[in-house]
Design a protein around this motif. Structure first.
Motif, mmCIF file in Angstrom:
data_model
loop_
_atom_site.group_PDB
_atom_site.id
_atom_site.type_symbol
_atom_site.label_atom_id
_atom_site.label_comp_id
_atom_site.label_asym_id
_atom_site.label_seq_id
_atom_site.Cartn_x
_atom_site.Cartn_y
_atom_site.Cartn_z
ATOM 1 N N THR A 258 0.826 -1.203 0.000
ATOM 2 C CA THR A 258 0.000 0.000 0.000
ATOM 3 C C THR A 258 0.864 1.258 0.000
ATOM 4 O O THR A 258 2.060 1.221 0.327
ATOM 5 C CB THR A 258 -0.924 0.015 1.228
ATOM 6 N N ASP A 259 0.227 2.384 -0.354
ATOM 7 C CA ASP A 259 0.937 3.669 -0.320
ATOM 8 C C ASP A 259 1.396 3.996 1.096
ATOM 9 O O ASP A 259 2.469 4.583 1.291
ATOM 10 C CB ASP A 259 0.022 4.786 -0.841
ATOM 11 N N GLU A 260 0.573 3.610 2.082
ATOM 12 C CA GLU A 260 0.935 3.896 3.468
ATOM 13 C C GLU A 260 2.192 3.111 3.877
ATOM 14 O O GLU A 260 3.059 3.620 4.593
ATOM 15 C CB GLU A 260 -0.224 3.534 4.401
ATOM 16 N N GLU A 261 2.301 1.881 3.403
ATOM 17 C CA GLU A 261 3.492 1.094 3.694
ATOM 18 C C GLU A 261 4.724 1.687 3.029
ATOM 19 O O GLU A 261 5.815 1.725 3.609
ATOM 20 C CB GLU A 261 3.286 -0.367 3.240
ATOM 21 N N LYS A 262 4.550 2.179 1.803
ATOM 22 C CA LYS A 262 5.662 2.807 1.091
ATOM 23 C C LYS A 262 6.125 4.056 1.830
ATOM 24 O O LYS A 262 7.328 4.303 1.975
ATOM 25 C CB LYS A 262 5.248 3.168 -0.333
ATOM 26 N N ASP A 263 5.136 4.846 2.311
ATOM 27 C CA ASP A 263 5.484 6.059 3.065
ATOM 28 C C ASP A 263 6.178 5.696 4.383
ATOM 29 O O ASP A 263 7.129 6.371 4.818
ATOM 30 C CB ASP A 263 4.238 6.880 3.340
ATOM 31 N N GLY A 264 5.688 4.640 5.021
ATOM 32 C CA GLY A 264 6.299 4.190 6.274
ATOM 33 C C GLY A 264 7.744 3.760 6.049
ATOM 34 O O GLY A 264 8.635 4.041 6.863
ATOM 35 N N PHE A 265 7.972 3.072 4.944
ATOM 36 C CA PHE A 265 9.330 2.632 4.595
ATOM 37 C C PHE A 265 10.239 3.832 4.404
ATOM 38 O O PHE A 265 11.390 3.848 4.853
ATOM 39 C CB PHE A 265 9.273 1.772 3.330
ATOM 40 N N ARG A 266 9.731 4.868 3.724
ATOM 41 C CA ARG A 266 10.547 6.067 3.480
ATOM 42 C C ARG A 266 10.937 6.734 4.802
ATOM 43 O O ARG A 266 12.045 7.261 4.957
ATOM 44 C CB ARG A 266 9.776 7.042 2.588
ATOM 45 N N ILE A 267 9.987 6.737 5.757
ATOM 46 C CA ILE A 267 10.281 7.348 7.058
ATOM 47 C C ILE A 267 11.393 6.561 7.769
ATOM 48 O O ILE A 267 12.333 7.140 8.333
ATOM 49 C CB ILE A 267 9.007 7.393 7.930
ATOM 50 N N VAL A 268 11.297 5.236 7.741
ATOM 51 C CA VAL A 268 12.310 4.395 8.387
ATOM 52 C C VAL A 268 13.668 4.604 7.727
ATOM 53 O O VAL A 268 14.698 4.744 8.396
ATOM 54 C CB VAL A 268 11.900 2.909 8.332
ATOM 55 N N VAL A 269 13.674 4.691 6.392
ATOM 56 C CA VAL A 269 14.916 4.925 5.663
ATOM 57 C C VAL A 269 15.520 6.265 6.066
ATOM 58 O O VAL A 269 16.732 6.405 6.266
ATOM 59 C CB VAL A 269 14.693 4.864 4.142
ATOM 60 N N ALA A 270 14.668 7.271 6.205
ATOM 61 C CA ALA A 270 15.138 8.604 6.576
ATOM 62 C C ALA A 270 15.829 8.592 7.940
ATOM 63 O O ALA A 270 16.794 9.330 8.168
ATOM 64 C CB ALA A 270 13.964 9.576 6.577
ATOM 65 N N ILE A 271 15.325 7.736 8.833
ATOM 66 C CA ILE A 271 15.927 7.635 10.164
ATOM 67 C C ILE A 271 17.229 6.831 10.114
ATOM 68 O O ILE A 271 18.269 7.250 10.633
ATOM 69 C CB ILE A 271 14.937 6.976 11.146
ATOM 70 N N LEU A 272 17.181 5.673 9.455
ATOM 71 C CA LEU A 272 18.313 4.753 9.473
ATOM 72 C C LEU A 272 19.486 5.217 8.629
ATOM 73 O O LEU A 272 20.635 4.818 8.882
ATOM 74 C CB LEU A 272 17.864 3.361 9.006
#
Length: 352
Positions: A258-272
Motif C-alpha cells: 500500500t501507499d501507506e506502507e511505502k510512506d512508512g518505509f521512506r520514514i524508516v529509511v530517513a531515520i536509518l
C-alpha cells in the motif's frame, strides 16, 4: 543402543513386577538372569552360566555361589544374588569368602536392582571391600553403561577391566568425598582455602566463619556453572533455530504494497540512513506485515510495519531478535522511535 534398550527393558520389568516378587529365587529369575542374558551369556548353556557353583571353603564343603559365568572353561565372574528388598551392605562378607577360593578376578553382588562389581586391586586373590563399579539398573547412566559393556561376552578382557577398575574405584571414592564436602565442608577442607585467602591467625572463631563461607562459595560456583551450561545450550538452540529459518517467499498475487506502507518505509529509511547507506536498507512485504531488513537478509530484521489492520503497529527488535509491537496512530509516529530503530543497527554492526 541395543544393550541400552535391554537394560531399559529390565528396568521397566522391575518397576512392573517387583511388588509381586516375594522370594530370592523369583528375584534371580525375573531380574538377574535377564541381566546375564543382556551381557550376551546364555543362561541355558551350562558351559557359560553355571547355577549353584560350588565354592568349598577348606573343611566347609557344599558352599555354593548363585551363578558363575565361564569363558574358555574358566570362571570369569561369580554372582551372589539376594532378594530385591535386601540391603547389600549386609551380604558382601559371604561373597568375600567365595572369591578367595575361586580363580575368578571379578565378583558381583546384586539384588536385581543394585549391582556391585568387585575385584582384587588391593591384595591378589582377596576381594576388595569396596566395589569398583556400582549402579542402580533403574537409573543407569550412559557413562556407566559404557563400563558395564566391558563385561559383555563379546568385549570381555580381564586385563583391560582390571586396569580400568582402579581408576573407576578411586574416582568413585573421590566423587563421594567431594559430594560430602559440598554438603558439609569439613574443618580440614575449609582450612585449605582459608589458608590461601586469610593472612591472619586461623583461630577457632575464624574457622567457624570460613566453614560457612566455603560452603556458600562452593554452592555459588555450582549454581554459576549450571547456569552457564544452560545459557550455552539455550544460545546454541537459538542459533540453530535462526539457521533453520526459511526465507519467506511472498506470494505475489496476494500481496499488495500500500501507499501507506511505502510512506512508512521512506520514514524508516530517513531515520536509518544516518548510520547506514540507503542501499543496505531493504523492504520485503508479506501478507501479515511489511518487513524492513539489513542487506536484504531475513535474519537481520530492522523493524516491521503492521499497517493493514484497524490497529497499526511498529515492531522493533532486541539483541536476541525478539519482536516488540508498539501501537501507533499514524505512520508519522514512527519518528518517535528513532532511538530504538538506530539501536537495532548496533546489534548487527556494533562498530557503527
Amino acid at each position: 543402543m541395543e544393550f541400552q534398550n535391554k537394560l531399559k527393558a529390565i528396568a521397566e520389568k522391575i518397576d512392573l513386577l517387583k511388588d509381586k516378587i516375594t522370594t530370592e529365587e523369583s528375584t534371580k529369575h525375573a531380574f538377574v538372569l535377564p541381566f546375564i542374558n543382556a551381557l550376551g551369556y546364555d543362561s541355558f548353556n551350562p558351559t557359560e552360566v553355571v547355577p549353584e557353583f560350588t565354592a568349598d571353603l577348606g573343611l566347609k564343603k557344599g558352599e555354593k555361589v548363585d551363578y558363575a559365568i565361564f569363558q574358555n572353561d574358566l570362571p570369569i565372574l561369580i554372582i551372589e544374588c539376594k532378594h530385591w528388598q535386601q540391603d547389600l551392605n549386609l551380604h558382601n562378607s559371604q561373597l568375600f569368602r567365595y572369591f578367595h577360593v575361586t580363580k575368578t578376578r571379578f565378583s558381583l553382588l546384586t539384588n536385581g536392582i543394585q549391582y556391585r562389581f568387585y575385584t582384587d586391586l588391593e591384595q591378589p586373590n582377596k576381594m576388595d571391600e569396596k566395589p569398583f563399579l556400582e549402579f542402580d539398573i533403574t537409573k543407569v547412566k550412559d557413562n556407566t553403561i559404557h563400563e558395564i559393556l566391558k563385561f559383555h561376552k563379546s568385549n570381555f578382557d580381564v586385563d583391560k577391566i582390571v586396569d580400568n577398575a582402579s581408576s573407576l574405584k578411586y574416582t568413585k571414592e573421590i566423587k563421594k568425598c567431594l559430594s560430602e564436602e559440598l554438603t558439609k565442608p569439613s574443618f580440614e577442607f575449609s582450612r585449605l582455602f582459608a589458608s590461601k585467602v586469610y593472612s591472619g591467625r586461623l583461630t577457632e572463631k575464624v574457622m567457624d566463619e570460613f566453614i560457612v563461607l566455603v560452603h556458600k562459595a562452593l554452592n555459588q560456583i555450582i549454581s554459576e556453572k549450571v547456569n552457564d551450561r544452560l545459557n550455552a545450550a539455550l544460545n546454541k538452540e537459538s542459533e540453530k533455530q535462526q539457521e533453520e529459518i526459511v526465507e519467506e517467499k511472498p506470494e505475489e498475487n496476494k500481496i499488495i504494497t500500500t501507499d501507506e506502507e511505502k510512506d512508512g518505509f521512506r520514514i524508516v529509511v530517513a531515520i536509518l540512513r544516518r548510520n547506514l547507506s540507503v542501499e543496505r536498507i531493504s523492504q520485503r512485504d508479506t501478507q501479515s506485515y511489511f518487513g524492513i531488513l539489513l542487506d536484504d537478509n531475513n535474519r537481520k530484521p530492522l523493524c516491521r510495519l503492521y499497517l493493514n489492520t484497524s490497529n497499526k503497529y511498529l515492531a522493533v527488535f532486541d539483541e536476541n531478535k525478539n519482536e516488540t509491537k508498539i501501537a501507533i496512530d499514524t505512520i508519522d509516529d514512527i519518528y518517535k522511535y528513532e532511538e530504538q530503530l538506530l539501536q537495532t543497527i548496533n546489534y548487527y554492526e556494533p562498530n557503527i
